[in-house]
Design a protein around this motif. Structure first.
Motif, mmCIF file in Angstrom:
data_model
loop_
_atom_site.group_PDB
_atom_site.id
_atom_site.type_symbol
_atom_site.label_atom_id
_atom_site.label_comp_id
_atom_site.label_asym_id
_atom_site.label_seq_id
_atom_site.Cartn_x
_atom_site.Cartn_y
_atom_site.Cartn_z
ATOM 1 N N ASP A 93 44.346 38.283 39.408
ATOM 2 C CA ASP A 93 42.961 38.038 39.809
ATOM 3 C C ASP A 93 42.002 38.941 39.017
ATOM 4 O O ASP A 93 41.197 39.660 39.581
ATOM 5 N N GLU A 94 42.104 38.865 37.711
ATOM 6 C CA GLU A 94 41.277 39.695 36.812
ATOM 7 C C GLU A 94 39.810 39.278 36.928
ATOM 8 O O GLU A 94 39.465 38.112 36.763
ATOM 9 N N ASP A 95 38.945 40.228 37.251
ATOM 10 C CA ASP A 95 37.505 39.979 37.310
ATOM 11 C C ASP A 95 36.763 41.198 36.766
ATOM 12 O O ASP A 95 37.376 42.116 36.222
ATOM 13 N N GLU A 96 35.441 41.190 36.911
ATOM 14 C CA GLU A 96 34.641 42.282 36.357
ATOM 15 C C GLU A 96 34.960 43.611 37.028
ATOM 16 O O GLU A 96 34.934 44.662 36.389
ATOM 17 N N TYR A 97 35.238 43.580 38.334
ATOM 18 C CA TYR A 97 35.560 44.806 39.050
ATOM 19 C C TYR A 97 36.851 45.433 38.528
ATOM 20 O O TYR A 97 36.922 46.641 38.321
#
Length: 111
Positions: free
Chosen positions: A42-46
């Motif tokens: 679940d790679e995201d900006e965070y």
């Protein structure tokens, strides 16, 4: 030069050596890079922010330890510290990144 050829004056010499430590070092570095910089499910900006902050933190910690070693460690022990220092940036990064990721997921689950 008195009969010696130019290659005999070179500081590089061919010697027989057990290459297992070189192979282990290369595999450890490549494995560390693959583990450290592989994308999460679940790679995201965070997560990218955590990754960047962890890399900066690991670099700071690594160089603080290196400065300490330069000041207080000598002789062959210093050589060993320098060898281990090649791997500690990746190790510190992985530890901090996965710890912060675990801690943030635990906080999200508790809410």
């Amino acid at each position: 030069m008195g009969g010696k050829d130019i290659f005999s004056l070179s500081p590089l010499k061919w010697e027989k050596n057990n290459v297992s430590d070189e192979i282990a070092s290369i595999l450890l570095i490549i494995g560390g890079i693959l583990v450290s910089f592989s994308k999460t499910r679940d790679e995201d900006e965070y997560i990218l922010k955590i990754r960047m902050e962890s890399l900066i933190w690991a670099t700071y910690v690594n160089y603080i330890i290196l400065i300490f070693a330069v000041l207080f460690v000598f002789d062959y022990t210093f050589f060993n510290v320098m060898i281990w220092n090649m791997f500690t940036v990746l190790l510190f990064f992985m530890i901090r990144f996965h710890y912060v990721l675990y801690k943030s997921k635990k906080i999200i689950e508790d809410e």
